[in-house]
Design a protein around this motif. Sequence first.
Motif, short mmCIF file in Angstrom:
data_model
loop_
_atom_site.label_atom_id
_atom_site.label_comp_id
_atom_site.label_asym_id
_atom_site.label_seq_id
_atom_site.Cartn_x
_atom_site.Cartn_y
_atom_site.Cartn_z
N ASP A 175 0.83 -1.20 0.00
CA ASP A 175 0.00 0.00 0.00
C ASP A 175 0.87 1.26 0.00
O ASP A 175 1.81 1.38 0.79
N SER A 176 0.55 2.18 -0.87
CA SER A 176 1.28 3.46 -0.94
C SER A 176 0.32 4.65 -0.89
O SER A 176 0.68 5.75 -1.30
N LYS A 177 -0.89 4.42 -0.40
CA LYS A 177 -1.91 5.46 -0.40
C LYS A 177 -2.12 6.01 1.02
O LYS A 177 -1.79 5.38 2.01
N HIS A 225 -4.83 6.93 3.86
CA HIS A 225 -6.13 6.37 4.20
C HIS A 225 -6.90 7.20 5.21
O HIS A 225 -8.12 7.20 5.18
N GLU A 227 -9.69 14.92 -6.36
CA GLU A 227 -9.43 14.63 -4.96
C GLU A 227 -10.41 15.34 -4.03
O GLU A 227 -10.34 15.16 -2.82
N LYS A 271 -7.10 12.91 -0.86
CA LYS A 271 -8.19 11.95 -0.96
C LYS A 271 -7.75 10.59 -0.44
O LYS A 271 -6.75 10.03 -0.90
N ASP A 278 -7.37 6.70 0.13
CA ASP A 278 -7.33 5.54 -0.76
C ASP A 278 -7.04 5.93 -2.21
O ASP A 278 -7.18 5.09 -3.11
N SER A 279 -6.65 7.17 -2.45
CA SER A 279 -6.38 7.61 -3.82
C SER A 279 -5.05 8.34 -3.94
O SER A 279 -4.26 8.07 -4.84
N THR A 280 -4.79 9.27 -3.02
CA THR A 280 -3.57 10.07 -3.09
C THR A 280 -2.37 9.21 -2.70
O THR A 280 -2.36 8.59 -1.63
N ASP A 281 -1.37 9.20 -3.56
CA ASP A 281 -0.15 8.43 -3.28
C ASP A 281 0.75 9.23 -2.34
O ASP A 281 0.80 10.46 -2.39
N LYS A 282 1.44 8.51 -1.48
CA LYS A 282 2.30 9.17 -0.49
C LYS A 282 3.44 9.95 -1.15
O LYS A 282 3.85 11.00 -0.65
#
Length: 800
Positions: free
Chosen positions: A523-525, A527, A600, A740, A742-746
């Motif tokens: 996971d890279s999102k 949450h 987002e 956002k 579960d959508s925005t990547d870290k």
Amino acid sequence: MSSNTNMSPNTGNDFDLKAIIQSYSKHWIWFVLSILTALILGYIFIRYSVPKYSATAKIQIIEEKNSSPQLNLFKDLDFLGAGKNKVEDEIEILNSRSNFIDVVIDLNLNLKIIEIGNIKDSQVYQEQPFKVNFIASDSIIYRSGATFMVDLSSENSFGFQEIVEGEPLSDFKNYAFGNKISTKAIGDIVLLPNPEHIARGKGRLFKISLVPVTAVAQAYKKGTVITQSKEYSNILNLSLNDASAQEAKKILDRLIYVYNNNAIEDKKALADNTSNFINDRISSIYDNLSSIDQSAQDFKTERGLTDIASQANINMNVGAANQQELQKMSTQLEIANSMKDYVDEQDSYEVLPSNIGLADASIASTTAKYNQLVLERKRLLKSSNEKNPIIVNLDQQIDGLRNSMKSSLSGMTNSLNLQVNNLSSQMAVMNSRIYSSPKNERALRDITRQQQTKEQLYLYLLQKREESQITFASASPKSKVIDYAYNPSSMPVSPKKPIIYLASMIFGFLVPFSFIYLKGILDSKIHNKIGLEKLIKNIPVLAEIPKLTKNQVKMVGVNDRSVLGESLRILRTNLDYLLKSKGDGGKKNVVLVTSSVPGEGKTFVSSNLTMILANTGKRILLLGADIRNPKLYTFYGGESASSNKRDVGIGLTEYLYDKTVTVKSITNEQFVNENKVDVIYSGKIPPNPTELLMSSRMSELIEEVRDSYDYIILDSAPILAVTDTLLISEYADQILYVVKADSTDKKVLEYPMKLKEEGKLKNLAFVVNAVKNSDLGYGGKYGYGYYGEPEKKWWQFMKN
């Protein structure tokens, strides 16, 4: 800021046991369902698995050196073995393939009758409804494999079908019990009813499976475990697991019987062959001895001689030693010649007499090796033929040993001939003195010498014949049965229910655990708020906005007590605190809302932030600063909007482009959910948006409205897509960066963090949008449910 920072609690830089547990415990329903499913599968496996029962037996290997003193005299014939047999070798012999082939043949294990069930088939062991008789020879039956289906329609007739390569050869044909049935695989067979159990099988379907004996023997050989009771013990433990407890006992008992019987047969065969050889030699020597006795009688009768031995006492004492040695060598020569003749005359693979008195140890060893190979060859011929590669190899070894033995016997006879000749020469010298007496005495001594030689050999062979007969009658097995086969427990040893249920629970736990763990690693999102705070450290996260369903209202209203309303109130409170904390003079009321990429929720956040601020009775201005891809009209279209909602009149673009346009002319008064707000739309999409935002008109607009409104909300463009936001960020007193869930990547957050470090984004704060109910942080766990919607049941959360 590290780009590899993982939001998952079990992979973060700071070890947080509570967070790790919570990351798994919030999915408890999946653990429960997975474990229940695994337990159900385990139950099904146990229910339809064929149970296996254990049978155990115990025997003691008898050491030959512990034989009774009465049998010690047979050791020179090597009937009972030379010394102690190694227990490891006996284990290999006991577990040999040939022994299991005999067991399979004796117990008819290659024929299986299986009852076909709806779900599981089961083999019928004891209560077989019918018997199968094959017309073909046993050698064909033992090598063949075939499958037949039998439908017992009544107690007098049945339906029969042959299966070839998994497919029926024809439809079922009806036959009466006792009639011949022609088959393609095995020839004619006959089925006979078992009166005691035929009624039980009526109306049921059975499968007759004929398997090659070697395959069945190999399977039982592999499944039988033979171990020593202790490291240096002669006691062996035998164990076998089988679907039938009684069948397993029968197999072990029969294996022990075959092992002992083979040992007895080997000893008897060796004793018989030795006895036959001795009888032949006794008969021949008896004839020679009778002839010599007759010659002595005739000689004395013709010459009128009596006892004349005293006449040569002096010379006899001198030649006694030579005479004794000559007799010994003559005896050895006679035995060697007899053995040589026997080996030359033998043209079949039969055992040879062992250790009949020859002094040459190499010949005795070769004879023992030869007999061992011949016995092994006979045993293998029981289940094979002479073309078998193993038997061909044995034939080659036996022929080699026979040739070696012939060579050794020839050499020995030549050597003995030389010794006898030498001794004879020496005796001739001595006899020249003795035979100075009358020729009668000399001739009589020659006859006496021959008589003594034959008599000694004759008596020796008589003794050996008696010993051989005693050995034949007293041949004993190699082992003593301590415990005949028995079942240690009436419960099956497999499947083991506790182990299977335990393994099912572990597997059921590991499946969701592994999925969640791998999901956390990959996971890279972002949450929720907690995860974002760990990532950005010292930058404030003002609030987290819950994820809305399609049926939920997307605009907050007056006195709204939903989770959305409460989360926006938290955002309003925290935003007020940040704005009031900037006590450097002047009015601080411009809030810029942006995000990384489109979609987002920045417009959603800015619109709802405007509504929640309006609930306090403040004057609010919402300014659509995204002039490239405006979305504000989707929330504030107004009744005057046409079917094309972008056609909402002039807006920011016209103001920046045309100096004659005033702020009042582009300001639209909107009433939404009983709240009044002023909205400035983006206007038409210009060809040069960046140049327009860089003009002085933008600064004039902000300064003009700053004093007129309590809050000014700027809905700007995504910061990664264009540079528009950076151009107007200098007018903002506070920047809200929407992330956002579960959508925005870290990794995307590295860019705004870098801009903040460079001073291009001042007064930065974050808002997490579209957070699942299960991932809501502090406010969601402790505040929203109290005032908001009724708490959902556990099955409703499964949708998330």
